[in-house]
Design a protein around this motif. Structure first.
Motif, PDB file in Angstrom:
ATOM      1  N   PHE A  34     -36.490  31.203  46.305  1.00 11.43           N
ATOM      2  CA  PHE A  34     -36.878  30.189  47.234  1.00 11.43           C
ATOM      3  C   PHE A  34     -37.252  28.891  46.400  1.00 11.43           C
ATOM      4  O   PHE A  34     -37.636  27.851  46.938  1.00 11.43           O
ATOM      5  N   GLY A  35     -36.947  28.909  44.988  1.00 12.25           N
ATOM      6  CA  GLY A  35     -37.247  27.911  44.110  1.00 12.25           C
ATOM      7  C   GLY A  35     -38.460  28.102  43.413  1.00 12.25           C
ATOM      8  O   GLY A  35     -38.763  29.560  43.181  1.00 12.25           O
ATOM      9  N   TRP A  36     -38.884  27.064  42.580  1.00 17.31           N
ATOM     10  CA  TRP A  36     -40.001  27.192  41.698  1.00 17.31           C
ATOM     11  C   TRP A  36     -41.621  27.464  42.621  1.00 17.31           C
ATOM     12  O   TRP A  36     -41.712  26.497  43.373  1.00 17.31           O
ATOM     13  N   THR A  37     -42.352  28.404  42.022  1.00 20.57           N
ATOM     14  CA  THR A  37     -43.427  28.329  42.644  1.00 20.57           C
ATOM     15  C   THR A  37     -44.511  28.262  41.562  1.00 20.57           C
ATOM     16  O   THR A  37     -44.303  29.144  40.346  1.00 20.57           O
ATOM     17  N   VAL A  40     -44.685  20.982  40.945  1.00 17.61           N
ATOM     18  CA  VAL A  40     -43.593  21.862  40.675  1.00 17.61           C
ATOM     19  C   VAL A  40     -42.234  21.291  41.341  1.00 17.61           C
ATOM     20  O   VAL A  40     -42.096  21.040  42.364  1.00 17.61           O
ATOM     21  N   VAL A  41     -41.243  21.070  40.303  1.00 20.37           N
ATOM     22  CA  VAL A  41     -40.105  20.187  40.532  1.00 20.37           C
ATOM     23  C   VAL A  41     -39.047  21.220  41.226  1.00 20.37           C
ATOM     24  O   VAL A  41     -38.733  22.432  40.538  1.00 20.37           O
ATOM     25  N   GLN A  42     -38.453  20.752  42.271  1.00 17.62           N
ATOM     26  CA  GLN A  42     -37.438  21.585  42.613  1.00 17.62           C
ATOM     27  C   GLN A  42     -35.870  20.733  42.819  1.00 17.62           C
ATOM     28  O   GLN A  42     -36.028  19.582  42.449  1.00 17.62           O
ATOM     29  N   GLY A  43     -34.736  21.470  42.485  1.00 14.88           N
ATOM     30  CA  GLY A  43     -33.606  20.888  42.446  1.00 14.88           C
ATOM     31  C   GLY A  43     -33.165  20.167  41.193  1.00 14.88           C
ATOM     32  O   GLY A  43     -32.369  19.340  41.295  1.00 14.88           O
ATOM     33  N   ASP A  44     -33.708  20.251  40.168  1.00 10.19           N
ATOM     34  CA  ASP A  44     -33.546  19.717  38.902  1.00 10.19           C
ATOM     35  C   ASP A  44     -33.275  20.860  37.911  1.00 10.19           C
ATOM     36  O   ASP A  44     -34.017  21.550  37.530  1.00 10.19           O
ATOM     37  N   SER A  45     -31.893  21.168  37.644  1.00  4.32           N
ATOM     38  CA  SER A  45     -31.457  22.270  36.746  1.00  4.32           C
ATOM     39  C   SER A  45     -32.286  22.183  35.451  1.00  4.32           C
ATOM     40  O   SER A  45     -32.066  23.256  34.628  1.00  4.32           O
ATOM     41  N   ASN A  46     -32.601  21.236  34.903  1.00 10.00           N
ATOM     42  CA  ASN A  46     -33.154  21.165  33.430  1.00 10.00           C
ATOM     43  C   ASN A  46     -34.622  21.276  33.601  1.00 10.00           C
ATOM     44  O   ASN A  46     -35.274  21.410  32.507  1.00 10.00           O
ATOM     45  N   TRP A  47     -35.458  21.503  34.724  1.00 11.20           N
ATOM     46  CA  TRP A  47     -36.816  21.641  35.002  1.00 11.20           C
ATOM     47  C   TRP A  47     -36.751  23.107  35.064  1.00 11.20           C
ATOM     48  O   TRP A  47     -35.979  23.756  35.593  1.00 11.20           O
ATOM     49  N   THR A  99     -40.749  23.376  30.840  1.00  8.92           N
ATOM     50  CA  THR A  99     -41.057  21.707  31.340  1.00  8.92           C
ATOM     51  C   THR A  99     -42.308  21.838  31.668  1.00  8.92           C
ATOM     52  O   THR A  99     -43.032  20.909  31.374  1.00  8.92           O
ATOM     53  N   TRP A 100     -42.960  22.708  32.559  1.00 10.31           N
ATOM     54  CA  TRP A 100     -44.040  22.581  33.267  1.00 10.31           C
ATOM     55  C   TRP A 100     -45.370  22.703  32.198  1.00 10.31           C
ATOM     56  O   TRP A 100     -46.150  22.091  32.320  1.00 10.31           O
TER      57      TRP A 100
END
Length: 172
Positions: free
Chosen positions: A53-56, A95-102, A106-107
């Protein structure tokens, strides 16, 4: 008067992407007590993870900060001055979504920059991401090369810990 403030660590776990040096490890933070002995040492882990579901963002209470099974190593980077302020800062990080470099790395780098900018949640510290990343990769690489992670028995031992404040190993 001696200080008994909790400590902030960078943590490295295997990421499952062993063939990509940059993505070889999963990065996060761990908060634990200054004094560690042979008893159970509670603390908490803070990180972001990628799910279907993405980054959490996740906070995980730990029964023992030294023997978390998947943990490869801890890198001590700071003495905590205001733990609640630090946790609040981590919770508020984007918490960034949709950026393949994140990703988790990075966090962590972003968190270190915010901790440095805040100036109140930690005291004595090493917050330079480039220094921390180089030290952590070298330390875990050396431990891997020496066979530290080969046996199941090794996984239950206290994890290797490097103290960047004193530039020495504190748990082999």
């Amino acid at each position: 008067m001696p200080s008994n403030k909790n400590r902030l660590y960078i943590t490295l776990y295997p990421s499952g992407v062993a063939n990509n040096e940059e993505r070889k490890y999963h990065w996060g933070f761990l908060i634990g007590p200054k004094a560690e002995g042979k008893d159970v040492i509670p603390g908490a882990s803070y990180h972001v993870k990628n799910s279907p579901f993405g980054w959490t963002y996740e906070e995980i209470p730990l029964e023992n900060v030294q023997t978390t099974i998947r943990l490869l190593a801890r890198i001590l980077i700071a003495k905590i001055e205001d733990e609640q302020r630090l946790i609040t800062l981590l919770r508020r990080l984007p918490v960034v979504q949709g950026d393949s470099n994140w990703r988790c790395r990075t966090w962590v780098a972003s968190a270190l920059a915010e901790i440095a900018k805040d100036g109140k949640c930690v005291g004595t510290a090493e917050l330079d991401w480039q220094k921390i990343e180089a030290c952590a990769r070298r330390y875990v690489g050396d431990k891997t090369a020496s066979g530290r992670y080969r046996s199941a028995a090794d996984l239950s031992k206290p994890k290797p810990t490097w103290d960047m404040l004193e530039n020495k190993e504190s748990v082999p």
